[in-house]
Write an enzyme that holds these catalytic residues in place. Structure first.
Site, PDB file in Angstrom:
ATOM      1  N   GLY A  96       0.805  -1.229   0.000  1.00 32.80           N
ATOM      2  CA  GLY A  96       0.000   0.000   0.000  1.00 32.80           C
ATOM      3  C   GLY A  96       0.828   1.265   0.000  1.00 32.80           C
ATOM      4  NE  ARG A 160      -2.500  -4.380  -0.930  1.00 26.90           N
ATOM      5  CZ  ARG A 160      -1.951  -3.772   0.123  1.00 26.90           C
ATOM      6  NH1 ARG A 160      -0.973  -4.355   0.778  1.00 26.90           N
ATOM      7  NH2 ARG A 160      -2.384  -2.594   0.519  1.00 26.90           N
ATOM      8  CG  ASP A 191       3.309  -9.557   5.175  1.00 23.14           C
ATOM      9  OD1 ASP A 191       3.699  -9.999   6.274  1.00 23.14           O
ATOM     10  OD2 ASP A 191       2.142  -9.677   4.775  1.00 23.14           O
ATOM     11  CE  LYS A 217       4.452   0.229   2.503  1.00 20.68           C
ATOM     12  NZ  LYS A 217       3.661  -0.638   1.657  1.00 20.68           N
ATOM     13  CB  THR A 218       3.219   0.449   6.921  1.00 17.29           C
ATOM     14  OG1 THR A 218       1.913   0.505   7.499  1.00 17.29           O
ATOM     15  CG2 THR A 218       4.169   0.156   8.057  1.00 17.29           C
ATOM     16  CG  ASP A 220      -1.641   0.452   8.910  1.00 14.64           C
ATOM     17  OD1 ASP A 220      -2.231   1.442   8.435  1.00 14.64           O
ATOM     18  OD2 ASP A 220      -1.947  -0.723   8.647  1.00 14.64           O
ATOM     19  CG  MET A 265      -6.904   3.366   6.327  1.00 14.57           C
ATOM     20  SD  MET A 265      -5.747   3.299   4.942  1.00 14.57           S
ATOM     21  CE  MET A 265      -6.804   2.607   3.648  1.00 14.57           C
ATOM     22  N   GLY A 266      -5.804   1.217   9.803  1.00 16.63           N
ATOM     23  CA  GLY A 266      -4.984   0.543  10.804  1.00 16.63           C
ATOM     24  C   GLY A 266      -5.664  -0.737  11.250  1.00 16.63           C
ATOM     25  CD  GLU A 326      -8.712  -0.416   8.062  1.00 16.19           C
ATOM     26  OE1 GLU A 326      -9.670  -0.439   7.292  1.00 16.19           O
ATOM     27  OE2 GLU A 326      -7.539  -0.364   7.669  1.00 16.19           O
TER      28      GLU A 326
END
Lengths: 508, 508
Positions: A96, A160, A191, A217-218, A220, A265-266, A326
Site C-alpha cells: 500500500g 502486492r 511482509d 514503509k506503512t 499504519d 485506517m490501521g 478499522e
C-alpha cells in the site's frame, strides 16, 4: 518471462507544468541531510545479532544471514567508500501507498549520483511482480524530478505480489542476473521486509552478488523497533486524518446535534487512531490493543460509548466525535470465536430462515450474534469470500457500532435514562490519507532512508533495513545505519503451523 | 419564552493557546477590504426592482418591500454616513456550516467599531431559535478574536429552525423590541434568506425599526444571481474536497487496480462536483443537471460509466476516479416516479415476500425497481421516515452506482466484452469540508460581506442581501452593495400549491 526483461521507456507519468501551486512549491524545497551523510563516513559493524524470538529457528531459516551485525554510519574514519565505483541498483515499491515513497527513491538516486560514478538505478514497475517479470524503467534525473516531495507511488507504481515460490525466486534471480544488479532496495511493510530478508538470504546462499536492503514503509506505523523508530507515511497520514477529524469536531460543535463515528485506517494496530486522538482530542477514542488487554466485548465497548453519550447529555452536550480503528473487531476474542463457528456452520449446514441453525452456535456466540444489528448479521451470512468464509474485513465497524449504540440508547430512553433524540453520522478516513503530499518530516525522513540505503549498498551490506534514528532531534543530528533484518524476525505459531514473521514491536 | 431574554456570558468556546500552528498563523492574517470600504462612501439606490418571477404574487406577499431598489456603495459622495450613531445589531447563523461564517461576524463587528460609536452586536445562539428564545451573547473584541479566519460556526453555533408561524414572528418581534434592535443580519442559504425577507417585511409592516440584511452562505454554491456571484464557503469546500480527490487519484494511479466512486455534497445542485472536476480532472464526472437535461435514466448513467471502464480497460488502464453529486437521483425523473408509486403502495398495501405487490408498480417503475441492487431495494422498502415515506436521501448513491456497474460488468464479462476483475471503492466527502479553515478568498469575501452588511444597516437599509461583486479582480476593486431580496424571489408551483422560493439561478 524473466529472461525477456522489458526496459520501458522512461517518461514520467507527471507533467510539472500541470502542477498545482502547492505541488510546484514543494518541488524545489531543499532536503536537509543528516550531517553524517554530508561528508565522508565509514560504515561500522555492531555486535553479532540474534532474533526477535526463536533464534534457533530463525538461524535455520537464514543460515547465511543469521547473526550478522547491524551497521552504523560514523563521520570520517579510515574505511571511506570509493567514488570510483559504478553500481547497478534496483528499487521496488511493495504494498500500500505511503507518503514519502518517491523521496526514498530520490534519496537512492541522489546518493549514487553524488557518491559513485556512472551508476544506474532501475525502478521495477508495479511492485515485486516487476522484479519477477523483469519490467522496469531506468531512472534519470529528468524522470525522477517531478516526483520529488510529492505524494503517491505512481513514479513506478506498487503491487502486492510476493516472491514466495521457488519459481518466483528463480525469476527474481534471472532478472538480477540479466540486469547485473549489485543491489535491490525493497520499500515496504513488515511482509515486504520479511520477503526482502528471504531474498537477501537466497542471493547470498547462491553466491549471487545482488545485495538486498529494506526500507520501513506503512502509514499504519506498526513496523518499528528500537532502531527503526517509525515507518514513513505515518506522520503525513495522521496529520491529514487529524485535519479532517478537527474539521468534523468543529462541525459537531457548530451544529450541536450529531455524534460522528469516525473509522480510521490501521487493521493490525491502532497507532493511527491513537496518534490522531493525541493530535485532536476527540470525545471518545477506542484503541483495539486496550480493548484486547481489558478483554472487552462488543457489548462492553457499546456500553462504554453509550455511557459517555448519556453523561454528556446530562451536562447539556449532545454532540461529539468518536474515533475507531478499522481493525477493532479483530481485537475482540468473542468476535473471532463467532466468526470461526459461523465459518464451520456455513460450510456444512443450511441456514434456515426460521433460525434453527443458530442452535449450533455456542451460547456466548449465539448471544453475540443476537446482539449484532440485523444488517451486520445479514452481511456475515451473505457476503462471503470465494472460499465461503465470512468477510470480517468488509464490516464497516463505525456503522456497526453506531447501530449498536442507537439500540442501547433506545432502550435507555424507554427506561427514562436518556431523554434526547440521538443523531449519528459515520465516516471512514482511509485512502485519501495514503497519497497526500508528504509532510516535511516524511519528506526528509524518506530522503535520508533512501540516501542511507544507497550508502549501505555502496559498502557491500545485505539483509539490513535502512535505519534512521534520533528523529526528535534536528535533521543534522539524525543517526543513519542499517539493522539486521534477521534480528527483527520471529516465528509465530498459528493454528499449529509456524510462520516466519517480522516482529513489529521489537522495542527491546 | 422570548420575554425573558437570556444574555449568556460571553466567554469564547475556544482557547487560542490550544491552537495548532496553522490555526494560530491564520489568526493575525490581515483582511484586505475593497477600496470603497476603506474611506468614506455613500449608498446609492438603483432603479425600482421587480421579482425573479411572478412579480404580481411577490408584490402581494411583500407589500412593503416589493419594488425597492438595490443599493451600491460609491466612494465619497454627499450622503456620507454619520459616525455619531450607536446601533444595536443582532446576527444569526442559519443552517449548515460554511467556512467563513466567523469572518462575516468579524466584518459586522469591525464595521460598527470603526464607523459608529458605542454600537452593540448581539450574537443569537444556535440559529433562528436563538432569536425566538431570545438567547444571545453580546460580542466583544476579545470574544470575537479567536474565531478570526477560523472554520466552523461554533462562535455562536447554528441551527435549522425557521421563523414561520405567526407565533414565531411574534417571538422574534418581542426579542427585537427587548433588545431594541436596529438591525439583524441573517447569514444563511436560500431558505434562510427567504426567511430574512419575510422578517424584513413583517418588521416594516408593523413599523418596527429593526432592519434585516441577508448574507449568502452555502458550500453548495447554488445561491447566486447576477449581483451575488457566489455564496461563501463554496471555494474552501471545493478546495478541500479537491485535495482529497487528488489524493485518491494519485492512489488509484499508484495501485493501478481500483475504481473510486466519490460522492460529493450538493443535493439541489451539482456545482461542487463540477468545480472539483475542473480542479482535479477525474476520469468520469456525473452532473445531475446534465442527467436531467438529457433525460437520462439510472440504466443509461450506469452504461455510460461502464462503457468508459471497458474502453479504459482496452487501453490498459484498470483504475480511475468517478465523481458523483449526492443529489444525483433527485435529477432522474424515473426515480422520482418510482418513489411516488412506492410511497403510495407502502401506505396502503402489504409488501409480500413473494413480490406480488410489485404488480402494482407501473411497468417503467417495475423495470427500474428490478434494476436496482437488492440492498437498495431493501433500503427503499424498510427504512422509512416517521411519515412512512421512502427515504431517498439515505441512499448512498456512490454505493448504488458501484453495485449497478459491477452487475453490468459481470454481464459483459460473461459475454466476453470485458476481461478484468473489477475492483471498486466508495467514498463520501461531506462534513469534513464544511468546517475547514477558510481559504484566503472565503476569508476576504466573508469579511467584505459582513463589513458591507454593517454599512447597509448603518445607512438604514432593510430587505437586502449583502452583495460583493467583481470577485475575479483584486480585493481592492471588489464592488459592495445590497440586492433587494424581493428581486430574487419567485413563486414555485409544486403539487398544485404555491411556494415562495428564493430563485437560485436568477442570472438575468
Amino acid at each position: 518471462m524473466s529472461s525477456s526483461s522489458v526496459n520501458l521507456k522512461a517518461v514520467p507519468g507527471r507533467l510539472t507544468s500541470s502542477y498545482s501551486e502547492v505541488q510546484a512549491s514543494r518541488l524545489d524545497v531543499s532536503l536537509p541531510l543528516p550531517s553524517v551523510l554530508k561528508s565522508s563516513f565509514s560504515v561500522v559493524d555492531g555486535p553479532k545479532s540474534s532474533a526477535a524470538g526463536n533464534p534457533e529457528e530463525i538461524a535455520k531459516l537464514f543460515p547465511n544471514l543469521f547473526g550478522q551485525p547491524s551497521a552504523v554510519l560514523n563521520p570520517g574514519g579510515s574505511s571511506v567508500l570509493s567514488k570510483d565505483i559504478s553500481l547497478k541498483i534496483g528499487v521496488v515499491l511493495s504494498g500500500g501507498q505511503a507518503p514519502g515513497g518517491h523521496n526514498v527513491i530520490s534519496g537512492i538516486f541522489d546518493y549514487l549520483q553524488q557518491r559513485t560514478s556512472g551508476s544506474t538505478v532501475y525502478g521495477f514497475k508495479g511492485g515485486p511482480a516487476g522484479i519477477m517479470k523483469g519490467k522496469y524503467v531506468e531512472l534519470s534525473a529528468e524522470f525522477v524530478y517531478p516526483y520529488r516531495n510529492q505524494g503517491g507511488f505512481d513514479m513506478i507504481a506498487s503491487g502486492r505480489d510476493k516472491i514466495e515460490t521457488p519459481e518466483q525466486f528463480k525469476q527474481a534471480e534471472e532478472t538480477a542476473k540479466t540486469l547485473d544488479l549489485d543491489g535491490l532496495v525493497v520499500i515496504g511493510g513488515d511482509d515486504s521486509n520479511t520477503n526482502a530478508c528471504l531474498l537477501a538470504e537466497y542471493f547470498r546462499g547462491k553466491n549471487i552478488k545482488t545485495r538486498v536492503i529494506g526500507c520501513p514503509k506503512t502509514i499504519d506505523g506498526d513496523l518499528k523497533s528500537k532502531e527503526v523508530p517509525v515507518s514513513f507515511g505515518f506522520d503525513t497520514a495522521c496529520k491529514l486524518y487529524s485535519e479532517m477529524i478537527g474539521n468534523v469536531m468543529t462541525d459537531a460543535r457548530s451544529t450541536g446535534k450529531y455524534y460522528h463515528f469516525v473509522r480510521l485506517m490501521g487493521r493490525a494496530a491502532s497507532h493511527i487512531t491513537l496518534e490522531c486522538a493525541l493530535e485532536t482530542h476527540p470525545n471518545i477514542t477506542i484503541i483495539g490493543e486496550e480493548v484486547a488487554a481489558k478483554k472487552q466485548t462488543l457489548k462492553s465497548v457499546t456500553d462504554y460509548i453509550t455511557d459517555i453519550i448519556c453523561k454528556r447529555s446530562e451536562l447539556g452536550f449532545n454532540y461529539g466525535v468518536i474515533l475507531i480503528p478499522e481493525g477493532l473487531i479483530d481485537f475482540i476474542p468473542e468476535v473471532q470465536q463467532l466468526i470461526a463457528e459461523l465459518n464451520e456452520i456455513l460450510a456444512h449446514d443450511v441456514v434456515d430462515e426460521a433460525g434453527v441453525w443458530k442452535k449450533k452456535l455456542k451460547s456466548q456466540s449465539h448471544e453475540l450474534f443476537e446482539f449484532l444489528p440485523p444488517t451486520i448479521q445479514e452481511q456475515l451470512l451473505l457476503e462471503r469470500d470465494p472460499h465461503g468464509n465470512v468477510q470480517v474485513a468488509k464490516i464497516e465497524t463505525e456503522k456497526m457500532l453506531l447501530q449498536m449504540v442507537e439500540t442501547e440508547l433506545d432502550k435507555r430512553k424507554q427506561e427514562g435514562k436518556y431523554k434526547r433524540d440521538f443523531l449519528g453520522k459515520t465516516h471512514f478516513f482511509g485512502y485519501e490519507g495514503r497519497c497526500g503530499l508528504p509532510t516535511n518530516f516524511d519528506a526528509n525522513y524518506c530522503y535520508a532512508l533512501g540516501f542511507g540505503a544507497g550508502a549501505l549498498l555502496h559498502s557491500g551490506k545485505t539483509g539490513l533495513i535502512s535505519s534512521v534514528g534520533n528523529l526528535a532531534a534536528p535533521v543534522e543530528q539524525w543517526t543513519v545505519g542499517g539493522t539486521a533484518l534477521t534480528s527483527l524476525m520471529d516465528v509465530e505459531r498459528r493454528h499449529g503451523t509456524s510462520l516466519l514473521a517480522f516482529s513489529p514491536f521489537n522495542l527491546g
